[in-house]
Write a protein that holds these residues in place. Structure first.
Motif, PDB file in Angstrom:
ATOM      1  N   CYS A  73     -30.290  44.449  37.896  1.00 27.97           N
ATOM      2  CA  CYS A  73     -31.634  44.430  38.489  1.00 27.97           C
ATOM      3  C   CYS A  73     -32.536  45.498  37.877  1.00 27.97           C
ATOM      4  CB  CYS A  73     -31.560  44.559  40.006  1.00 27.97           C
ATOM      5  SG  CYS A  73     -30.816  46.091  40.599  1.00 27.97           S
ATOM      6  N   ALA A  74     -31.981  46.519  37.244  1.00 26.55           N
ATOM      7  CA  ALA A  74     -32.810  47.509  36.546  1.00 26.55           C
ATOM      8  C   ALA A  74     -32.429  47.586  35.064  1.00 26.55           C
ATOM      9  CB  ALA A  74     -32.671  48.873  37.203  1.00 26.55           C
ATOM     10  N   GLY A  75     -31.852  46.511  34.572  1.00 22.36           N
ATOM     11  CA  GLY A  75     -31.493  46.472  33.154  1.00 22.36           C
ATOM     12  C   GLY A  75     -30.441  47.490  32.765  1.00 22.36           C
ATOM     13  N   LYS A  96     -30.476  50.568  33.651  1.00 21.01           N
ATOM     14  CA  LYS A  96     -31.043  51.919  33.569  1.00 21.01           C
ATOM     15  C   LYS A  96     -31.106  52.606  34.928  1.00 21.01           C
ATOM     16  CE  LYS A  96     -33.700  51.405  29.352  1.00 21.01           C
ATOM     17  NZ  LYS A  96     -34.915  50.874  28.733  1.00 21.01           N
ATOM     18  N   GLY A  97     -30.883  51.850  35.984  1.00 24.89           N
ATOM     19  CA  GLY A  97     -31.003  52.421  37.323  1.00 24.89           C
ATOM     20  C   GLY A  97     -29.654  52.834  37.887  1.00 24.89           C
ATOM     21  N   HIS A 126     -30.375  53.362  42.338  1.00 22.18           N
ATOM     22  CA  HIS A 126     -31.768  52.940  42.105  1.00 22.18           C
ATOM     23  C   HIS A 126     -31.902  51.423  42.071  1.00 22.18           C
ATOM     24  CE1 HIS A 126     -32.420  57.148  41.470  1.00 22.18           C
ATOM     25  NE2 HIS A 126     -31.616  57.172  40.426  1.00 22.18           N
ATOM     26  N   VAL A 146     -33.338  47.902  42.654  1.00 22.42           N
ATOM     27  CA  VAL A 146     -34.763  47.559  42.687  1.00 22.42           C
ATOM     28  C   VAL A 146     -34.946  46.069  42.448  1.00 22.42           C
ATOM     29  CG1 VAL A 146     -34.925  48.159  40.222  1.00 22.42           C
ATOM     30  CG2 VAL A 146     -37.021  47.979  41.562  1.00 22.42           C
ATOM     31  N   TYR A 190     -38.965  53.701  34.027  1.00 19.55           N
ATOM     32  CA  TYR A 190     -37.703  53.644  33.257  1.00 19.55           C
ATOM     33  C   TYR A 190     -36.552  53.191  34.129  1.00 19.55           C
ATOM     34  CZ  TYR A 190     -34.209  54.928  29.773  1.00 19.55           C
ATOM     35  OH  TYR A 190     -33.190  54.884  28.840  1.00 19.55           O
ATOM     36  N   MET A 191     -36.395  53.821  35.292  1.00 24.84           N
ATOM     37  CA  MET A 191     -35.194  53.509  36.071  1.00 24.84           C
ATOM     38  C   MET A 191     -35.282  52.171  36.793  1.00 24.84           C
ATOM     39  SD  MET A 191     -35.173  56.460  38.994  1.00 24.84           S
ATOM     40  CE  MET A 191     -35.963  56.237  40.587  1.00 24.84           C
ATOM     41  N   SER A 192     -36.420  51.497  36.678  1.00 25.96           N
ATOM     42  CA  SER A 192     -36.501  50.126  37.181  1.00 25.96           C
ATOM     43  C   SER A 192     -36.411  49.124  36.036  1.00 25.96           C
ATOM     44  CB  SER A 192     -37.814  49.912  37.940  1.00 25.96           C
ATOM     45  OG  SER A 192     -38.920  49.971  37.055  1.00 25.96           O
ATOM     46  N   GLY A 193     -36.083  49.615  34.851  1.00 24.57           N
ATOM     47  CA  GLY A 193     -36.016  48.716  33.705  1.00 24.57           C
ATOM     48  C   GLY A 193     -37.371  48.105  33.370  1.00 24.57           C
ATOM     49  N   GLY A 194     -38.438  48.858  33.653  1.00 32.69           N
ATOM     50  CA  GLY A 194     -39.778  48.399  33.297  1.00 32.69           C
ATOM     51  C   GLY A 194     -40.473  47.568  34.362  1.00 32.69           C
ATOM     52  N   GLN A 195     -39.839  47.401  35.510  1.00 34.63           N
ATOM     53  CA  GLN A 195     -40.478  46.586  36.573  1.00 34.63           C
ATOM     54  C   GLN A 195     -41.645  47.290  37.242  1.00 34.63           C
ATOM     55  OE1 GLN A 195     -38.092  44.517  39.644  1.00 34.63           O
ATOM     56  NE2 GLN A 195     -36.324  45.191  38.468  1.00 34.63           N
ATOM     57  N   CYS A 196     -41.551  48.617  37.348  1.00 37.57           N
ATOM     58  CA  CYS A 196     -42.551  49.363  38.113  1.00 37.57           C
ATOM     59  C   CYS A 196     -43.554  50.018  37.192  1.00 37.57           C
ATOM     60  CB  CYS A 196     -41.892  50.499  38.895  1.00 37.57           C
ATOM     61  SG  CYS A 196     -40.741  49.961  40.128  1.00 37.57           S
TER      62      CYS A 196
END
Lengths: 329, 344
Positions: free
Chosen positions: A102-104, A106-107, A111, A113, B111-117
């Protein structure tokens, strides 16, 4: 609060609705148990903060929200995410660090999201989400969208300055945010009684002009009904609202914490007071389900989880080309 | 077709105020959040920047309690939900209180949303030693230039202030704008003694400036002097006096501190072969250290002389004028560093 094994009053609800609550709680429980196994086994990277025993809080609150409403969560956020509609796949893939998470990737665990499902990245700094939720609600109020923000945090958060600053601003601006304290009684290893003199967190909120209420957090119906009233109040312009949900963290604070600081009688008493068992008993007594049917719900969730784990293991990891993407929008 | 009007001379405070008002007119998502910014009969923030805006935009000037951590978090939340908040602190020193929300939330959400936010949040902070002792005086730039996800800029003229504020509001990322108390041109009760005139003639037409470019303020071949905020002005004064001695300095206002515009700075240093970096703030761990390291890495042996930093001593900002004057870099020190390099 109610005595631990107090009967859940489900009389005014339809079977389908109640079974939905039950299924969501079991989903969270089995997700957490499965993740714990994968972590201890060493299959999954990272660290974990889990919510076994607190499922009724996430499910009761999120059921009272509309899909267009938003939540903020914490480092202990898997349950909130599942209850807000994130899929097992997108979360499990994230836990495995996959590019498809859900965050690729990276979260990670802390985290979770999904901006299409009303969940900003969980904020893993204690109380960090409280002012953020107040700001989200301020945006809803200024834009007159009718949306509500629900802000989850634990009893540990109420000693943070961010908590008091955020709650106060929400109060003076009358914004539509429901603050939800899952009082699981331990901030890491420290009991809540050692960090505050007041008897309840709810009474501390009253000093901000917010009508705080203490609720049996392991009674999913009580949580749902309290959250429903709070959300309705917020939507009607009578926000903010506050709920203190009494519950218990039956798993460690994180990773391999064995909870030696929790007295054995206390643990046993709360293990008896299981939110899933309590709703299950009520469903059986009311004739909405049989033991076998409830077992089947659990088995189906377990099978689906195992399938998801296999998919997660096969997901692509990010490449080094992804290292420096998404630093800026 | 736009009609060209006569440019008018405005101070930085007036330029910022005008730019904020125009952005609020243009976009209903823009609003201001801060201490003492919306009190009728009040100050318009600590340095008059938002003076009177509460009359024009009563619903979008949100006056906060004294709670920097809280209202920076409020700004992050509102930005995540599609608003475009402009949040300010009365003194940059107070940014430490808001550090968690700026660094852990505003800068990392994307960054920590993979670019969503995205967090389109503008943050404004006055800095500079101005007779207020150690806690209303620091230059905070150094603490933020190494935070990925944050854009950091410093405005030293009214023209820049207007174009950069507008660009920051329209940017989808958190942008931290540093302003200098001696450059605002604040008037009346909020006027500063020792202020420097940073006013500009600005057109009424809308314009934006890039958030990643330095500005060459004076051309010269002998030595490059880089400054920003107050030190950009001091560098120009030094350059004017060096010219009397026959030394032609190129003066660069770094302006963008994250990212640092190494292309502009390095091109100048390649030409002059000498670099003086002037920073208000302790030398150790400053922005100047990053500029020096970056230039050295990029140019290697092509820089003929060693790089000099003219900065403050490694001390807190002192109060008494005699010590504070010694803390802030001054024209003679800048000139001495430049002459030493040119003649040595």
């Amino acid at each position: 609060m109610n005595s631990p094994q107090a009967k859940i009053d489900i009389d005014s609800y339809e079977a389908g609705f109640l079974l939905g609550l039950y299924e969501c709680m079991v989903q969270i429980r089995e997700f957490e148990e499965g993740v714990k196994f994968l972590f201890l086994e060493g299959t999954m990277p990272g660290t974990i903060h889990q919510c076994q025993g607190q499922e009724a809080c996430a499910v009761g609150v999120c059921t009272a929200l509309e899909p267009t409403d938003w939540i903020t969560s914490t480092f202990r956020g898997h349950g909130h995410a599942l209850a807000k509609g994130l899929s097992v796949d997108e979360m499990l893939f994230e836990l495995f660090g996959a590019a498809t998470g859900c965050a690729g990737g990276k979260g990670g665990s802390m985290h979770m999201v999904n901006m299409d499902k009303g969940m900003i990245p969980s904020i893993a700094i204690v109380a960090g989400g409280v002012p953020v939720a107040a700001g989200m609600a301020l945006a809803f109020k200024m834009q007159q969208t009718g949306q509500v923000a629900a802000c989850f945090f634990g009893d540990g958060a109420i000693a943070e300055g961010a908590f008091h600053e955020g709650v106060n601003m929400a109060a003076i601006w009358d914004v539509p945010v429901v603050f939800i304290c899952e009082n699981n009684q331990y901030g890491a290893s420290t009991h809540v009684s050692k960090v505050m003199r007041a008897a309840t967190i709810a009474e501390r909120l009253s000093s901000y002009g917010i009508d705080g209420r203490r609720i049996d957090g392991n009674d999913v119906i009580a949580v749902y009904e309290a959250a429903r009233r709070a959300v309705d109040d917020c939507r009607a312009g009578r926000g903010p609202a506050f709920l203190e949900l009494m519950t218990y963290r039956r798993t460690g604070h994180s990773r391999r914490d064995a909870c030696h600081y929790q007295p054995k009688p206390e643990r046993e008493q709360w293990l008896e007071n299981d939110p899933i068992v309590r709703l299950g008993q009520a469903l059986i007594e009311a004739g909405h389900a049989t033991t076998e049917e409830l077992d089947a719900v659990r088995k189906h969730i377990l099978t689906s989880f195992d399938d998801a784990v296999e998919r997660a293991k096969a997901q692509p990891q990010p490449t080094l080309a992804d290292l420096t993407t998404h630093v800026l929008a | 077709m736009t009609t060209t009007t006569t440019p008018k001379k405005v101070t930085i405070a007036e330029a910022l105020r005008g730019a904020i008002a125009e952005e609020m007119e243009r976009d209903p998502r823009v609003f201001c959040l801060g201490e003492d910014i919306a009190v009728p009969g009040g100050w318009g923030g600590a340095f008059t920047v938002t003076l009177g805006l509460e009359e024009r935009f009563p619903d979008r000037m949100i006056n906060t309690p004294i709670a920097e951590l809280g209202f920076f978090g409020v700004g992050v939340g509102a930005a995540l939900m599609g608003m475009r908040p402009i949040v300010d602190v009365q003194y940059g020193d107070f940014l430490f209180l808001a550090m968690d929300q700026i660094v852990n939330n505003a800068a990392k959400m994307c960054y920590m949303s993979g670019g969503q936010c995205k967090v389109p949040l503008v943050m404004r902070a006055p800095v500079g030693a101005t007779g207020r002792g150690s806690q209303h005086a620091q230059n905070l730039e150094r603490y933020f230039i190494g935070v990925p996800g944050l854009k950091v800029v410093a405005v030293s003229t009214a023209y820049d202030a207007r174009g950069i504020l507008k660009a920051a509001v329209r940017d989808d990322n958190p942008v931290l704008i540093f302003e200098h108390k001696l450059l605002y041109g604040s008037k009346g009760a909020r006027a500063e003694s020792g202020a420097i005139d940073a006013s500009s003639e600005i057109p009424e037409e809308d314009y934006v400036l890039p958030l990643d470019q330095a500005a060459i303020r004076r051309h010269g071949d002998d030595v490059t002097i880089v400054g920003w905020l107050l030190t950009a002005h001091l560098a120009q004064q030094a350059a004017d006096r060096l010219a009397v001695d026959g030394v032609q300095a190129e003066v660069i206002d770094a302006r963008s501190l994250s990212p640092i515009d190494f292309a502009t700075i390095c091109a100048s240093v390649e030409k002059t072969g000498r670099l003086v970096i002037v920073e208000e703030g302790p030398k150790t761990g400053g922005v100047g250290a990053e500029i020096a390291a970056g230039v050295t890495e990029r140019l290697g042996d092509r820089a003929r002389a060693s790089i000099r930093r003219v900065a403050s001593a490694d001390i807190p900002v002192p109060f008494t004028p005699v010590l504070e004057n010694a803390y802030v870099p001054d024209v003679p020190r800048i000139m001495a560093a430049a002459l030493d390099m040119v003649k040595g």
